[in-house]
Design an enzyme around this catalytic site. Structure first.
Site, short mmCIF file in Angstrom:
data_model
loop_
_atom_site.label_atom_id
_atom_site.label_comp_id
_atom_site.label_asym_id
_atom_site.label_seq_id
_atom_site.Cartn_x
_atom_site.Cartn_y
_atom_site.Cartn_z
N HIS A 373 0.90 -1.04 -0.17
CA HIS A 373 -0.08 0.01 0.25
C HIS A 373 0.67 1.53 0.40
O HIS A 373 -0.15 1.96 0.20
CB HIS A 373 -1.06 0.31 0.76
CG HIS A 373 -1.99 -0.71 0.97
ND1 HIS A 373 -3.23 -0.32 -0.03
CD2 HIS A 373 -2.83 -2.04 0.72
CE1 HIS A 373 -4.39 -1.33 0.22
NE2 HIS A 373 -3.46 -2.54 0.98
N LYS A 562 -8.62 13.76 3.58
CA LYS A 562 -8.66 13.27 3.35
C LYS A 562 -7.69 13.23 4.89
O LYS A 562 -7.65 14.57 5.02
CB LYS A 562 -7.06 12.60 2.34
CG LYS A 562 -6.62 14.33 1.75
CD LYS A 562 -5.90 14.22 0.50
CE LYS A 562 -7.23 13.83 -1.15
NZ LYS A 562 -6.83 12.47 -1.25
N ARG A 563 -6.99 12.11 5.13
CA ARG A 563 -5.35 11.78 6.25
C ARG A 563 -4.70 13.25 5.93
O ARG A 563 -4.14 13.56 4.73
CB ARG A 563 -5.08 11.18 6.71
CG ARG A 563 -5.51 10.23 7.38
CD ARG A 563 -6.48 10.02 8.84
NE ARG A 563 -4.86 9.83 9.56
CZ ARG A 563 -4.88 9.10 10.01
NH1 ARG A 563 -6.25 8.57 10.77
NH2 ARG A 563 -4.07 9.54 11.54
N LYS A 568 0.52 14.56 0.47
CA LYS A 568 -0.80 14.43 -0.02
C LYS A 568 -0.74 15.22 0.10
O LYS A 568 -1.34 16.61 -0.95
CB LYS A 568 -1.98 14.33 1.25
CG LYS A 568 -1.80 12.80 0.84
CD LYS A 568 -3.45 12.52 2.30
CE LYS A 568 -3.34 11.05 2.71
NZ LYS A 568 -4.30 10.01 1.81
N THR A 670 -8.46 6.13 -2.96
CA THR A 670 -10.70 6.05 -3.22
C THR A 670 -10.93 6.83 -3.02
O THR A 670 -11.97 6.78 -3.77
CB THR A 670 -10.52 4.97 -2.89
OG1 THR A 670 -9.97 5.80 -1.14
CG2 THR A 670 -9.66 3.53 -2.40
N LYS A 674 -14.67 8.63 -4.75
CA LYS A 674 -15.67 8.51 -4.25
C LYS A 674 -16.01 10.10 -4.47
O LYS A 674 -17.48 10.23 -5.13
CB LYS A 674 -16.24 9.10 -2.72
CG LYS A 674 -15.89 7.72 -1.93
CD LYS A 674 -15.27 7.19 -1.03
CE LYS A 674 -14.09 6.81 -0.45
NZ LYS A 674 -13.76 7.16 1.24
C1 LIG Z 1 -12.11 6.70 1.52
C2 LIG Z 1 -11.61 8.19 2.77
C3 LIG Z 1 -10.45 7.86 2.69
C4 LIG Z 1 -9.35 7.57 1.65
O1 LIG Z 1 -9.29 8.66 1.09
P1 LIG Z 1 -8.02 9.07 -0.04
O2 LIG Z 1 -8.02 10.41 -0.50
O3 LIG Z 1 -8.00 8.14 -1.12
O4 LIG Z 1 -6.73 9.71 1.00
C5 LIG Z 1 -10.27 8.41 4.29
N1 LIG Z 1 -10.92 8.33 4.93
C6 LIG Z 1 -12.34 8.41 5.34
C7 LIG Z 1 -13.05 8.37 6.02
C8 LIG Z 1 -12.59 7.75 3.54
O5 LIG Z 1 -13.93 7.59 3.52
#
Ligand SMILES: *Cc1c(COP(=O)(O)O)cnc(C)c1O
Length: 826
Positions: A373, A562-563, A568, A670, A674
């Site tokens: 990952h 995102k985190r 990032k 991911t 979304k």
């Molecule tokens: C999908 C999701 C992530 C992943 O987000 P990335 O932009 O791919 O880092 C992180 N936290 C939550 C709560 C999510 O639903």
């Protein structure tokens, strides 16, 4: 609804019967357990009642499915059992998902109408099961959903953390962590199986000796911990399958140290119990960063050992032998956290079932597959050898032997004498256990999570392994549970899809692509725009409630959620917002569409720089939002406690999806998928799955900027000087200098020196300054495109349609075909 005749009843009549039955069950639970009635029950009580009833339905369906599973292996196994092991499953809420999957949403809505209550009120009572940090854990949850919807026989294994990922509160811009005590509301989904526990051994005195030409050993004075399973049912949309996620809870084996207790040492007795039960107390809150803590290793081994014992026992019970184990069994390890599966399975096969090393090894490698990952150096797991040896002496001895045999094979057959390569690939080196090397050596397939990431694995991180066994390396691009992220989160858009392309896309993800045919249809474009606006209004209400900020639904909604992590590059986004702010300060009369920048991000509690980035965004927002003139055109919102349930409200309202990591660093992402499936257009770098999003939608439907992954590598090699960019670009220099003066009374000179002259490492290690100029230019192109509403809506439609390939169902198809070699059983 189809007017289908079943026996003498129409479908509607059957639904009436089902609804009455469901209500009777609910009423009986409310009476017997809650001592209340349907008429008097609170929303909280109704949630628990409904969850219990639904859980019971899933239990019944699981029994049916078990018959199919037994039938399947009686037929001599046309398919394998899949075991998916992961330290994190970020499930979020379940009631809404189960009701959707069971087709009972409307039914329950009708029942609640009798109380003038909405489903949303009930859903709001359920705490998120936050047993994960971010993308990795959410992926595992999305995969269990797809495995079940598609009818595979799959079990997930993880830990039953008493406390999930901390809840985030922001006080004066600073992140505070509040414990996430999810069990009071979440335990309704857990089915305790105290009868089915396993013992896991830690520490002890270990001695090897030879007898009859075989190595034997003694292991005494171990600490035994009991792993108790708590099972959660996983449902799939209209699926006959009901799978299980098994979560292990640690308990002291005897419950209590009676010897110490009897001898009067109460404290010692209590301590031992506490130390065992501490193991599953809390999830480690670090995402993409290695912790290296003793308790974390204990968590990993508890999960691995209990799961492997469980798997082997079950397979032996079914087949009466383990001789064909690798033909009937898939064990997938999600990241390296469960990599101790390799030595643990060796231990079980050799010590408990008497297999030779070579036979055991063939089974292990024939069964395990591994998903990598990350390529971030700071996230690659390495454990101190001394720690592994003292905590897991038998396991350590097996790792030593794996290491010895591996080095011997490399030296004799693969890279003779090339000890540089061999040591780099070995499980042991520099007094550390290298978990990624262990995982690669013990797996028949290794995959990355996007095409770009898998290429980097082959060309860089695992290059020498790739030269040795190229056939083991493959790619499976990540995917999302699209029914959750589209159909459940954005019902208006889902209905529009039903009307335009029919509802078959809800089961066959490929069908979603048909929506692209409507990209130039003016009435569909208008519908898409209308739905987006309604979703923005809805999110605006939430922002008003939570942040007290009024946002304009006709402003452009730009989202980065995102985190919080340097790679990032939320900082790059912030620098550009500062620049917009300065532009407006210089000339407040500029004619522009208002812009709303929305962030959601948790930082690891010990990641100070990330916490400062959060503070920067919050303080910048305070200053901007409180300026009566500027705030007409600019707003910055930091949404507290980003989580699955927050994401479900945010994604449908997103127009611009910020995916701006430094190229080569984000394995897949991911969140990008979304947002895309909800009609957002991506503003991104060529990183992770963004590369494939671009291929899917075409250059004209995405905005790409910045260095490519190979350019990043080259530029770093040639010596990156952040200060050059600062000195050459006036806008950038003004934005960076503003950090020093600060916002809302808080200086961020620490971030300025991080970008220009840090006391450690190189300046601006993730190259925000180098990509700034291109980011601004391309963002302007995006914003110009937005003003051509027909063009933008058409882009939005193409993004929705082409998100089809990012369904988790497609990822699971790929795993089944290329890695697991199995298929669904129903
Ligand atoms: C999908 C999701 C992530 C992943 O987000 P990335 O932009 O791919 O880092 C992180 N936290 C939550 C709560 C999510 O639903």
């Amino acid at each position: 609804m189809k007017k289908q005749k079943i026996g003498d009843l129409t479908a509607n009549e059957i639904r009436d019967v089902d609804r009455k039955e469901l209500k009777v069950k609910l009423e009986s639970y409310l009476a017997n357990v809650m001592h209340t009635t349907f008429e008097r029950a609170t929303a909280e009580e109704l949630y628990k009642g409904l969850a219990t009833v639904v859980n019971g339905q899933l239990a019944d369906q699981r029994m049916e499915f078990n018959r199919k599973r037994i039938h399947n292996h009686r037929r001599k196994d046309t398919s394998k059992k899949i075991y998916y092991i992961c330290m994190e499953f970020l499930l979020g809420q379940s009631l809404k998902n189960h009701l959707y999957n069971l087709g009972e949403t409307e039914m329950v809505e009708e029942i609640l109408q009798e109380r003038d209550m909405t489903l949303e009120q009930i859903y709001d009572c359920e705490p998120d099961a936050g047993l994960g940090n971010g993308g990795l854990g959410r992926l595992a949850a999305c995969f269990m959903d797809a495995l079940t919807a598609d009818g595979y026989d799959a079990t997930g294994y993880s830990l039953c953390y008493e406390y999930g990922l901390f809840k985030q509160m922001i006080a004066d811009g600073w992140q505070m962590e509040v414990p996430d005590n999810w069990l009071p509301g979440g335990r309704v989904w857990l089915n305790a199986r105290e009868d089915d526990s396993f013992k896991v051994k830690f520490y002890g005195d270990y001695h090897e000796y030879w007898e009859d030409g075989r190595m034997k050993y003694n292991l005494e004075h171990v600490q035994e911990v009991e792993a108790i399973p708590y099972d959660m049912f996983i449902s799939g949309a209209d699926s006959k399958a009901v799978n299980k996620l098994r979560l292990w809870l640690a308990k002291d084996w005897d419950g209590f140290d009676m010897a110490s207790f009897n001898s009067g040492d109460f404290t010692k007795a209590a301590q031992r119990t506490n130390s065992a039960e501490m193991i599953t107390k809390v999830l480690y809150p670090a995402d993409n960063i290695e912790e290296g803590k003793e308790l974390r290793l204990k968590q990993q081994y508890l999960m691995v050992s209990a799961s492997c014992q469980n798997i082997v026992r079950d397979q032996y019970a079914i087949y009466g032998t383990l001789d064909n184990f690798e033909k009937n069994t898939v064990i997938h390890i999600n990241d390296t956290h469960p990599a101790l599966c390799v030595p643990e399975l060796m231990r079980i096969f050799m010590d408990d079932y008497g297999y030779s090393w070579d036979d055991a090894w063939k089974k292990v490698v024939g069964t395990i597959s591994y998903t990598n990952h990350t390529v971030l150096a700071e996230a690659l797991e390495k454990w101190n050898e001394g720690l592994v040896q003292s905590m897991l002496p038998r396991i350590y001895s097996i790792i030593q032997e794996i290491d010895r045999r591996f080095k011997e094979e490399m030296n004799t057959r693969v890279f003779p004498g090339d000890w540089g390569k061999i040591n780099y690939m070995a499980p042991l080196g520099e007094q550390k256990v290298h978990m990624a090397n262990l995982a690669v050596i013990g797996s028949h397939h290794i995959n990355g999570v996007s095409a770009l990431h898998s290429d980097i694995l082959k060309e860089d991180l695992f290059h020498d392994f790739y030269l040795w066994v190229p056939e083991r390396f493959t790619n499976v691009t990540n995917g999302i549970a699209y029914r959750r992220w589209l159909c459940q989160s954005n019902p208006a858009l889902a209905s529009l899809l039903d009307e335009t392309i029919g509802s078959s896309y809800r089961h066959k993800y490929e069908k979603l692509r048909d929506f692209a045919e409507f990209k130039d249809d003016a009435s569909v474009q208008a519908e898409v725009e209308k739905i987006k606006r309604e979703n923005k209004v809805r999110l605006g209400k939430l922002i008003k409630e939570r942040n007290g900020i009024d946002v304009d639904p006709d402003s452009l909604f730009v989202v980065q959620a995102k985190r919080m992590h340097e790679y990032k590059r939320q900082l790059l986004n912030a620098l550009r917002i500062i620049s917009r702010y300065q532009m407006l300060r210089n000339d407040p009369t500029i004619d522009m569409r208002p812009e709303t920048y929305i962030f959601g991000a948790k930082a690891a509690p010990s990641y100070y720089l990330a916490k400062h980035f959060i503070q920067l965004i919050v303080k910048l927002g305070q200053e901007i939002n409180n300026d009566p003139v500027i705030s007409q055109k600019l707003k910055v919102v930091f949404l507290e406690n980003y989580s699955v349930s927050v994401a479900e409200k945010l994604m449908p309202a997103t127009e611009v999806s910020e995916q701006i990591s430094l190229a080569g660093k984000e394995a897949s992402g991911t969140g990008n998928m979304k947002m895309m499936i909800n009609g957002a257009v991506t503003m991104g770098t060529l990183d992770g799955a963004n590369v494939e999003i671009r291929e899917a939608v075409g250059d004209e439907n995405i905005f790409i900027f910045g260095q490519k992954a190979h350019e990043v590598e080259q530029n770093l090699r040639e010596g990156y000087r952040a200060r050059d960019y600062y000195e050459q670009n006036d806008l950038l220099r003004d934005a960076v200098d503003a950090l020093e003066y600060g916002f809302a009374g808080e200086s961020f000179s620490n971030i300025k020196s991080y970008l220009l002259d840090p006391s450690y490492s190189i300046a601006d290690p993730y190259m925000c300054l180098k990509d700034f100029d291109d980011y601004c230019k391309v963002h302007q192109e995006l914003q110009d495109a937005y003003e051509d509403r027909a063009r933008w809506n058409s882009m939005s439609i193409v993004n929705i349609a082409e998100a089809a390939r990012f369904a988790a169902d497609r990822s699971i198809d790929d795993y089944a075909k290329w890695i697991w070699h199995t298929k669904p059983i129903v």
